[in-house]
Design a protein around this motif. Sequence first.
Motif, PDB file in Angstrom:
ATOM      1  N   CYS A  59      -4.982  -4.995  23.513  1.00 31.85           N
ATOM      2  CA  CYS A  59      -6.313  -5.595  23.541  1.00 31.85           C
ATOM      3  C   CYS A  59      -7.266  -4.555  24.102  1.00 31.85           C
ATOM      4  N   LYS A  60      -8.566  -4.744  23.857  1.00 26.84           N
ATOM      5  CA  LYS A  60      -9.545  -3.777  24.332  1.00 26.84           C
ATOM      6  C   LYS A  60      -9.698  -3.883  25.840  1.00 26.84           C
ATOM      7  N   ALA A  61      -9.776  -2.739  26.498  1.00 28.49           N
ATOM      8  CA  ALA A  61      -9.870  -2.704  27.956  1.00 28.49           C
ATOM      9  C   ALA A  61     -11.208  -3.276  28.404  1.00 28.49           C
ATOM     10  N   GLY A  62     -11.161  -4.096  29.455  1.00 27.50           N
ATOM     11  CA  GLY A  62     -12.378  -4.589  30.078  1.00 27.50           C
ATOM     12  C   GLY A  62     -13.066  -5.710  29.356  1.00 27.50           C
ATOM     13  N   LYS A  63     -12.473  -6.240  28.280  1.00 25.98           N
ATOM     14  CA  LYS A  63     -13.102  -7.323  27.524  1.00 25.98           C
ATOM     15  C   LYS A  63     -12.189  -8.527  27.485  1.00 25.98           C
ATOM     16  N   LYS A  64     -12.739  -9.632  26.988  1.00 23.13           N
ATOM     17  CA  LYS A  64     -11.937 -10.836  26.815  1.00 23.13           C
ATOM     18  C   LYS A  64     -10.777 -10.532  25.885  1.00 23.13           C
ATOM     19  N   LYS A  65      -9.613 -10.964  26.286  1.00 19.20           N
ATOM     20  CA  LYS A  65      -8.401 -10.562  25.565  1.00 19.20           C
ATOM     21  C   LYS A  65      -8.366 -11.147  24.152  1.00 19.20           C
ATOM     22  N   LYS A  66      -8.491 -10.264  23.173  1.00 18.69           N
ATOM     23  CA  LYS A  66      -8.283 -10.610  21.765  1.00 18.69           C
ATOM     24  C   LYS A  66      -7.227  -9.645  21.238  1.00 18.69           C
ATOM     25  N   ASN A  67      -6.025 -10.109  21.192  1.00 16.21           N
ATOM     26  CA  ASN A  67      -4.911  -9.213  20.871  1.00 16.21           C
ATOM     27  C   ASN A  67      -4.927  -8.772  19.416  1.00 16.21           C
ATOM     28  N   CYS A  68      -4.478  -7.552  19.206  1.00 22.07           N
ATOM     29  CA  CYS A  68      -4.284  -7.008  17.872  1.00 22.07           C
ATOM     30  C   CYS A  68      -3.114  -6.025  17.950  1.00 22.07           C
ATOM     31  N   PHE A  69      -2.809  -5.383  16.832  1.00 26.83           N
ATOM     32  CA  PHE A  69      -1.707  -4.438  16.792  1.00 26.83           C
ATOM     33  C   PHE A  69      -2.210  -3.078  16.305  1.00 26.83           C
ATOM     34  N   LEU A  70      -1.789  -2.004  16.988  1.00 29.04           N
ATOM     35  CA  LEU A  70      -1.990  -0.649  16.496  1.00 29.04           C
ATOM     36  C   LEU A  70      -0.696  -0.193  15.857  1.00 29.04           C
ATOM     37  N   CYS A  71      -0.790   0.305  14.631  1.00 32.14           N
ATOM     38  CA  CYS A  71       0.405   0.668  13.872  1.00 32.14           C
ATOM     39  C   CYS A  71       0.319   2.142  13.459  1.00 32.14           C
ATOM     40  N   ALA A  72       1.417   2.861  13.654  1.00 32.49           N
ATOM     41  CA  ALA A  72       1.543   4.230  13.168  1.00 32.49           C
ATOM     42  C   ALA A  72       2.272   4.193  11.831  1.00 32.49           C
ATOM     43  N   THR A  73       1.620   4.715  10.749  1.00 30.60           N
ATOM     44  CA  THR A  73       2.196   4.603   9.415  1.00 30.60           C
ATOM     45  C   THR A  73       2.171   5.943   8.695  1.00 30.60           C
ATOM     46  N   VAL A  74       3.054   6.080   7.714  1.00 34.88           N
ATOM     47  CA  VAL A  74       3.039   7.225   6.805  1.00 34.88           C
ATOM     48  C   VAL A  74       3.134   6.696   5.388  1.00 34.88           C
ATOM     49  N   THR A  75       2.557   7.434   4.458  1.00 41.05           N
ATOM     50  CA  THR A  75       2.657   7.032   3.061  1.00 41.05           C
ATOM     51  C   THR A  75       4.020   7.410   2.520  1.00 41.05           C
ATOM     52  N   THR A  76       4.482   6.656   1.530  1.00 42.29           N
ATOM     53  CA  THR A  76       5.805   6.927   0.945  1.00 42.29           C
ATOM     54  C   THR A  76       5.739   7.979  -0.141  1.00 42.29           C
ATOM     55  N   GLU A  77       4.540   8.333  -0.589  1.00 39.66           N
ATOM     56  CA  GLU A  77       4.380   9.355  -1.622  1.00 39.66           C
ATOM     57  C   GLU A  77       3.774  10.617  -1.013  1.00 39.66           C
ATOM     58  N   ARG A  78       4.066  11.743  -1.642  1.00 45.03           N
ATOM     59  CA  ARG A  78       3.555  13.023  -1.152  1.00 45.03           C
ATOM     60  C   ARG A  78       2.246  13.378  -1.831  1.00 45.03           C
ATOM     61  N   PRO A  79       1.379  14.136  -1.162  1.00 40.91           N
ATOM     62  CA  PRO A  79       1.527  14.595   0.225  1.00 40.91           C
ATOM     63  C   PRO A  79       1.427  13.425   1.210  1.00 40.91           C
ATOM     64  N   VAL A  80       2.196  13.516   2.289  1.00 41.86           N
ATOM     65  CA  VAL A  80       2.272  12.429   3.255  1.00 41.86           C
ATOM     66  C   VAL A  80       0.955  12.312   4.029  1.00 41.86           C
ATOM     67  N   GLN A  81       0.430  11.116   4.107  1.00 41.43           N
ATOM     68  CA  GLN A  81      -0.770  10.830   4.878  1.00 41.43           C
ATOM     69  C   GLN A  81      -0.358   9.994   6.092  1.00 41.43           C
ATOM     70  N   VAL A  82      -0.766  10.441   7.278  1.00 41.46           N
ATOM     71  CA  VAL A  82      -0.406   9.752   8.524  1.00 41.46           C
ATOM     72  C   VAL A  82      -1.646   9.052   9.073  1.00 41.46           C
ATOM     73  N   ASN A 125       0.810  -1.221   0.000  1.00 39.26           N
ATOM     74  CA  ASN A 125       0.000   0.000   0.000  1.00 39.26           C
ATOM     75  C   ASN A 125       0.843   1.270   0.000  1.00 39.26           C
ATOM     76  N   ASP A 126       2.151   1.131  -0.303  1.00 38.64           N
ATOM     77  CA  ASP A 126       3.057   2.288  -0.327  1.00 38.64           C
ATOM     78  C   ASP A 126       3.049   3.025   1.007  1.00 38.64           C
ATOM     79  N   GLU A 127       3.107   2.264   2.083  1.00 42.51           N
ATOM     80  CA  GLU A 127       3.143   2.839   3.417  1.00 42.51           C
ATOM     81  C   GLU A 127       4.371   2.348   4.157  1.00 42.51           C
ATOM     82  N   ARG A 128       4.813   3.129   5.135  1.00 46.20           N
ATOM     83  CA  ARG A 128       5.966   2.754   5.949  1.00 46.20           C
ATOM     84  C   ARG A 128       5.531   2.675   7.402  1.00 46.20           C
ATOM     85  N   LEU A 129       5.846   1.538   8.043  1.00 49.54           N
ATOM     86  CA  LEU A 129       5.475   1.305   9.442  1.00 49.54           C
ATOM     87  C   LEU A 129       6.526   1.929  10.355  1.00 49.54           C
TER      88      LEU A 129
END
Length: 843
Positions: free
Chosen positions: A27-50, A16-20
Motif C-alpha cells: 500500500c502507499k506509504a502515509g495514506k489510507k491503506k488501499k492494498n495492491c500488488f507490485l509484480c515483476a514480469t518478463v515477456t515470453t517472447e524475445r527480445p525479453v522485456q522486463v 499478454n504473453d508475460e510470466r510473473l
Amino acid sequence: MTAIKHALQRDIFTPNDERLLSIVNVCKAGKKKKNCFLCATVTTERPVQVKVVKVKKSDKGDFYKRQAAWALRDLAVVDAKDAAKENPEFDLHFEKIYKWVASSTAEKNAFISCIWKLNQRYLRKKIDFVNVSSQLLEELPKVTEESVPSGENQSVTGGDEEAVDEYQELNAREEQDIEIMMGGCECAISNAEAFAEKLSRELQVLDGNHLDLAKGHIKALQEGDLASSRGIEACTNAADALLQCMNVALRPGHDLLLAVKQQQQRFSDLREHFARRLASHLNNVFVQQFTQALLQLYNRSYFLSVPGHDQSSTLAQHSIELTLPNHHPFHRDLLRYAKLMEWLKSTDYGKYEGLTKNYMDYISRLYEREIKDFFEVAKIKMTGTTKESKKFATLPRKESAVKQETESLHGSSGKLTGSTSSLNKLSVQSSGNRRSQSSSLLDMGNMSASDLDVADRTKFDKIFEQVLSELEPLCLAEQDFIGKLFKLQQHPSVPGMMTEAEDLDGGTLSRQHNSGTPLPVSSEKDMIRQMMIKIFRCIEPELNNLIALGDKIDSFNSLYMLVKMSHHVWTAQNVDPASFLSTTLGNVLVTVKRNFDKCISNQIRQMEEVKISKKSKVGILPFVAEFEEFAGLAESIFKNAERRGDLDKAYTKLIRGVFVNVEKVANESQKTPRDVVMMENFHHIFATLSRLKISCLEAEKKEAKQKYTDHLQSYVIYSLGQPLEKLNHFFEGVEARVAQGIREEEVSYQLAFNKQELRKVIREYPGKEVKKGLDNLYKKVDKHLCEEENLLQVVWHSMQDEFIRQYKHFEGLIARCYPGSGVTMEFTIQDILDYCSSIAQSH
C-alpha cells in the motif's frame, strides 16, 4: 499468496504473453491503506522485456485489473530504507519516487532480490540498490547456452549449410507432364521467351508455397540433440518449419505434380520419424526423472531402517520437516519440450495421448509415495509417538527397490501403447502396504479430551494447517505444469473421449480407439481435471484418514478442521471453482462437517446418559462444564471464520440439550434438592453465556437467568420455614381465618388464636433459639450447595432478606389482629442482621 499469484498469472499475464516472477502486497506509504500488488514480469517472447506492473482489485472486488506498468530500464534507484533491521517500507525511483509499504518484510525482500537478479541478467544499465542487505544481492548463474535464432536455413548447431543441387534426368511421367503443359500453352513453341516467363512465374508460385525444407532443419529432425537447450530449440524450429511446409495451400493441379507428391511424402516420412524419436525421448525423460525422484525418496526414508541406528531419534529429526518435495526442477526441465509437445499434439495425437498416459502413470506413483510418506509424518507428529517408526524397518533395500521399479518403467517406455499391467500390479501392491500402515495408527487406544490441554489442540491445529498449506501449492503447481506441457489451456475446447470405465474413479484419458461408450470431454479444463484426479488419486483418502485420526485423538479437533478446511475450500474456489483442488477439498469438507455434526450429537447423547450418585450432592453437572469448555474453545477457533453459521446451529442444539437434561437430573436427584440443582447449574450457564457474549444465544442467556432467579427464590422460601416452624404454622392459621371471612380485629377471639396462644408461641422463639435455628439452617444450606459455584453467601443473603420480609409480615399481622395487646417478637430486625452476619463469619 500462492493462489493469488496463480490467479494473476492466469487472468492478467498469460493473455499478454508475460510470466510473473515475483509479487509483493503493498500500500502507499502515509495514506489510507488501499492494498495492491507490485509484480515483476518478463515477456515470453524475445527480445525479453522486463516490467514492474501494478495490479489491484476492481471496485466491485470480483476480479483483478492492471493499473500501471513501468519498464525496468527506467528504474534508477531501489531504496530498502534499512539494511540492518526488518522494515516493510521501500521506495522505487522511476520518473518520480513511489513510496510503498509491504505487507511483510519477507515479501519485500523477495521482491527486491528478484528485481536485482533481473537487472543483472537483462539490463546493461545497473540500478542503484540503496540500504539493501548484501545477502539479498546474489549472483545469477551464468548462462552457458545461447539461444539460437530461428531461420529457414538453420542447422542443428545453428550453422549455415549450402544447398547442393544435383542434376537429374526427367523420368517418363515428368516428360509426359511437360508435354501436357506445352500443349496447353499456345506460345510454347512459337514464342519460347513468353513460355519461359510463364514457367518462371509458376516456379515463383511454388517457391512462395515453401515446399522446400532447409537441410539444417532436416538434419535437426533426423538426429538433432533433444537433451540440450540449443538442440531442443533447433528441433523446435525445424518441426515448425516442417509443419508449415506440410500445411501449404497448393493451387489447383499442383498436387498432381510428381515433384510435389514426392516432397509431400518426404515431409510425411520426416514427420513420422521425428514423432517416434520425440515420443521415445520424452518417455525416457519421464522415466529418468521418476527414477531420480524415487531414489531421493528412498534416501529420505532409508536411514530409519539401518540396523543398529537409533530409530527414535532419527524419527524425531525426520518428523520435524513436514514438507512435500519440490518438483519445480522437474517441471522446469520438461517445460523446455512444451512447444514440441504442442507440435506432437497437432501432428500425431496418438503418440501425444500415449505420452500423457505414461506421464500420469509415472508421476501418480511418485506422488502417491511422497504424499503417503508425508501423511505418515503428519500422523506421527499428531500422536507424538514413535511406534510407527517400526514400519520403516520393513522397507526393501533401496538399491534393489529402485532397480525393480525402474526396470518395470523401462520395460514399458519403448511402446507408448503397450501393456501397463506390471505398473498397475506394483502400484496396487504399494497401495495395499500403505493402507495397512495407515490403518495401524487408527488401531491405537482412544484418548479422551480431558487428557489433552490447549497446547495439544493448538499443536494439532498447526499440523493440520501445515498439511493443507503444503498440498495446495503442490496441486496448483502440477495443474499449471500439465496445462503448459501438454498445451491444454490454449483453446476453449479440444476433441477427446472418455470411457465409462475411466470415470472419476479411474482414471486415465482414453484412447480414441478404446472400445466402450464414449463420453465427451467438454473442454480442456475437464481434461486437466481428469489428469489431476488420476495423478493425485491418493490425496482425498489420505486426508480422510488424517481427519479420522484427528477426530479419534480428540473429537473437539473437528472444530479446528472445519474452520481450516472451509478456509482452504473458499480460497480454492476463488481461484477456480471447478478445479481438482477445489473439488477434492470440497469433498473432504463434507467429511469434516459430518464429523463436526457427530461431535455435537455425541455430546447431546452423553448428556442424556449422565447418571448421578445417590450418596453425594450433585453440584455442577459434567455436561454443563463441558458445554462451557466447548463454547470457549469454539469462540476462539471460529473467530472471523467463514462457517460461523454451522457453529450457531450447533450452539442451538447443545443449549437445548443442556436445559432439558439439567431439569431431568434435578427431578431425579435424591441427595440434593431440585431447586439447588436448577439454581446452581443455570447460574453457571448464565455466567458462561454472559462471559462469552454469544449473540445467537441471547434468548437462552435470559432464560437461564430467569430459571436461576426463580429456583433461588423457591429454595430460600422452602428452607426458611424450618427454624420458626411453630410461629409459621400459627400465622398461617391466622391468615386462614381471615380468608374465611373473619375480620382481622376479631381473630383474637378465636380460642386457638387468642393473645395467650400468641404469647405462648412467641416465647418458644427467644433470640437465642432464633440464632440457633438460623445456624442449623446455614449448615443445611452449606451441605446442599457445591463449593465450585460459590453461591453460599448469595443464598444466605437472600435468606436474610426473606427472613426480614417475613418478620415484617408477622409484625403487621400482630398490629392488625391484636391491636393494643402489647405483644411483640422477642428479637428485632437488627438482631436478625447480627445473627446472620455472625453465623456467616463463624463458618
